[in-house]
Motif scaffolding. Structure first.
Motif, PDB file in Angstrom:
ATOM      1  N   UNK A 259     -75.246   9.764 -67.303  1.00 28.68           N
ATOM      2  CA  UNK A 259     -76.329   9.334 -68.192  1.00 28.68           C
ATOM      3  C   UNK A 259     -76.757   7.886 -67.970  1.00 28.68           C
ATOM      4  N   UNK A 260     -76.362   7.306 -66.848  1.00 29.61           N
ATOM      5  CA  UNK A 260     -76.652   5.890 -66.595  1.00 29.61           C
ATOM      6  C   UNK A 260     -78.134   5.560 -66.764  1.00 29.61           C
ATOM      7  N   UNK A 261     -78.987   6.244 -66.040  1.00 34.31           N
ATOM      8  CA  UNK A 261     -80.428   5.943 -66.074  1.00 34.31           C
ATOM      9  C   UNK A 261     -81.014   6.231 -67.451  1.00 34.31           C
ATOM     10  N   UNK A 262     -80.571   7.306 -68.076  1.00 33.93           N
ATOM     11  CA  UNK A 262     -81.075   7.665 -69.408  1.00 33.93           C
ATOM     12  C   UNK A 262     -80.665   6.649 -70.468  1.00 33.93           C
ATOM     13  N   UNK A 263     -79.572   5.961 -70.249  1.00 36.59           N
ATOM     14  CA  UNK A 263     -79.124   4.954 -71.208  1.00 36.59           C
ATOM     15  C   UNK A 263     -79.861   3.625 -71.025  1.00 36.59           C
ATOM     16  N   UNK A 264     -79.958   3.168 -69.787  1.00 34.00           N
ATOM     17  CA  UNK A 264     -80.470   1.799 -69.592  1.00 34.00           C
ATOM     18  C   UNK A 264     -81.995   1.692 -69.684  1.00 34.00           C
ATOM     19  N   UNK A 265     -82.704   2.807 -69.466  1.00 26.77           N
ATOM     20  CA  UNK A 265     -84.177   2.751 -69.529  1.00 26.77           C
ATOM     21  C   UNK A 265     -84.712   3.687 -70.603  1.00 26.77           C
ATOM     22  N   UNK A 266     -85.621   3.174 -71.400  1.00 25.13           N
ATOM     23  CA  UNK A 266     -86.321   4.020 -72.369  1.00 25.13           C
ATOM     24  C   UNK A 266     -87.372   4.831 -71.633  1.00 25.13           C
ATOM     25  N   UNK A 267     -87.805   5.914 -72.240  1.00 26.58           N
ATOM     26  CA  UNK A 267     -88.855   6.737 -71.637  1.00 26.58           C
ATOM     27  C   UNK A 267     -90.114   5.898 -71.451  1.00 26.58           C
ATOM     28  N   UNK A 268     -90.691   5.942 -70.251  1.00 26.53           N
ATOM     29  CA  UNK A 268     -91.896   5.175 -69.980  1.00 26.53           C
ATOM     30  C   UNK A 268     -91.645   3.713 -69.662  1.00 26.53           C
ATOM     31  N   UNK A 269     -90.394   3.298 -69.548  1.00 24.66           N
ATOM     32  CA  UNK A 269     -90.056   1.909 -69.208  1.00 24.66           C
ATOM     33  C   UNK A 269     -90.623   1.576 -67.830  1.00 24.66           C
ATOM     34  N   UNK A 270     -91.239   0.399 -67.714  1.00 26.02           N
ATOM     35  CA  UNK A 270     -91.833  -0.004 -66.436  1.00 26.02           C
ATOM     36  C   UNK A 270     -90.767  -0.187 -65.346  1.00 26.02           C
ATOM     37  N   UNK A 271     -89.519  -0.428 -65.749  1.00 32.15           N
ATOM     38  CA  UNK A 271     -88.446  -0.571 -64.773  1.00 32.15           C
ATOM     39  C   UNK A 271     -88.214   0.718 -63.975  1.00 32.15           C
ATOM     40  N   UNK A 272     -88.523   1.847 -64.584  1.00 33.67           N
ATOM     41  CA  UNK A 272     -88.330   3.122 -63.887  1.00 33.67           C
ATOM     42  C   UNK A 272     -89.203   3.176 -62.637  1.00 33.67           C
ATOM     43  N   UNK A 273     -90.380   2.575 -62.726  1.00 33.97           N
ATOM     44  CA  UNK A 273     -91.286   2.522 -61.580  1.00 33.97           C
ATOM     45  C   UNK A 273     -90.890   1.391 -60.638  1.00 33.97           C
ATOM     46  N   UNK A 274     -90.656   0.206 -61.204  1.00 34.26           N
ATOM     47  CA  UNK A 274     -90.338  -0.964 -60.390  1.00 34.26           C
ATOM     48  C   UNK A 274     -89.015  -0.807 -59.621  1.00 34.26           C
ATOM     49  N   UNK A 275     -88.097  -0.051 -60.185  1.00 42.17           N
ATOM     50  CA  UNK A 275     -86.781   0.094 -59.571  1.00 42.17           C
ATOM     51  C   UNK A 275     -86.560   1.505 -59.017  1.00 42.17           C
ATOM     52  N   UNK A 276     -87.666   2.139 -58.690  1.00 40.59           N
ATOM     53  CA  UNK A 276     -87.593   3.513 -58.183  1.00 40.59           C
ATOM     54  C   UNK A 276     -86.725   3.621 -56.933  1.00 40.59           C
ATOM     55  N   UNK A 277     -86.810   2.624 -56.052  1.00 44.95           N
ATOM     56  CA  UNK A 277     -86.022   2.658 -54.813  1.00 44.95           C
ATOM     57  C   UNK A 277     -84.531   2.594 -55.121  1.00 44.95           C
ATOM     58  N   UNK A 278     -84.134   1.703 -56.031  1.00 43.14           N
ATOM     59  CA  UNK A 278     -82.722   1.580 -56.408  1.00 43.14           C
ATOM     60  C   UNK A 278     -82.223   2.846 -57.093  1.00 43.14           C
ATOM     61  N   UNK A 279     -83.082   3.458 -57.903  1.00 45.07           N
ATOM     62  CA  UNK A 279     -82.708   4.709 -58.587  1.00 45.07           C
ATOM     63  C   UNK A 279     -82.458   5.816 -57.561  1.00 45.07           C
TER      64      UNK A 279
END
Length: 266
Positions: free
Chosen positions: A132-152
């Motif tokens: 659940x790492x990604x689901x915990x650290x980012x809220x739905x629609x968080x801009x980090x999900x896009x900016x950190x897509x490569x790391x994800x």
């Protein structure tokens, strides 16, 4: 014999008798057996493990050593103690020093029945593999999900590769493109870099020196929290105990603890 000499002799006899009775009493009592959890970290990893054990195994004493060499030295110096020792030495499988130190510790576990070695790559990788790492650290629609897509994506590739038994992670294109210094890095260094890149500027930020308060506190006890600091747990806040139970069940920890006979109250 004068009166003073007689009194002194009686006092000496009484003292000897009392010591013998106390010795017999001590021999009849069994010293309480303690379980120690030894790690090679005294910073971020230590902070996490201390909180984790307090919540799930409060009877276990967590102690951090200065580094891996100090941890190995401490284990090898153990006497014939009735206590139990759980050792968490990083299994950085592509680090020559770590491989040699692990061999020494495995020898200790084979020679002694009260020393147990966990098979954990490192503290940072443990959190990377948390489902659940990604689901915990980012809220739905968080801009980090896009900016950190490569790391994800790299995290998915790395965890998927290692969990399937393929340790040749340096052959994976996405990982090679992500870390320009990959050839000089081992799995522990890559995991630390990746976890930091995923969590930085969040309450879950993990660096070598500190672990984010959102890992080690209940929601939302983060002192420096701003109004726009919203994570994936904002809609269903969790207690610290609940977080630690989720991490235990959502990583390889559950299987590792069972192997060494550690019981966790869930």
């Amino acid at each position: 014999m004068n009166a003073l000499t007689s009194i002194n002799n009686c006092l000496r006899l009484h003292k000897k008798s009392t010591i013998k009775r106390n010795d017999k009493g001590m021999k009849g009592k069994k010293m309480a057996v303690k379980t120690y959890f030894w790690i090679e970290d005294s910073k971020a990893g230590y902070m996490f493990w201390q909180k984790f054990m307090q919540q799930l195994c409060p009877e276990i004493v967590v102690e951090g050593k200065k580094n891996s060499s100090e941890l190995v030295r401490a284990v090898r110096a153990l006497g014939d103690s009735g206590n139990k020792y759980i050792i968490a030495l990083d299994n950085s499988f592509d680090n020559l020093q770590a491989i040699m130190e692990r061999k020494l510790l495995k020898r200790c576990t084979e020679e002694r029945d009260n020393i147990f070695l966990l098979d954990i790559i490192c503290f940072e990788y443990l959190l990377l593999e948390f489902k659940d790492l990604i689901n915990w650290i980012y809220a739905a629609g968080d801009e980090f999900i896009v900016k950190r897509a490569k790391a994800i994506t790299v995290r998915e590739k790395l965890v998927g590769s290692i969990s399937s038994g393929n340790l040749d992670y340096k052959d994976i294109r996405e990982i090679v493109e992500y870390d320009r210094n990959l050839e000089r890095h081992n799995i522990e260094q890559l995991a630390a870099k990746l976890l930091f890149d995923l969590t930085r500027n969040t309450g879950f930020e993990v660096s070598k020196g500190a672990v984010g308060e959102c890992w080690i506190k209940s929601c939302c006890d983060w002192e420096d929290r701003e109004d726009d600091d919203i994570c994936g747990l904002d809609g269903g806040r969790m207690s610290l105990s609940g977080k630690m139970k989720a991490i235990y069940e959502g990583t390889s920890l559950e299987g590792q603890f069972k192997k060494v006979g550690l019981e966790v109250a869930l």
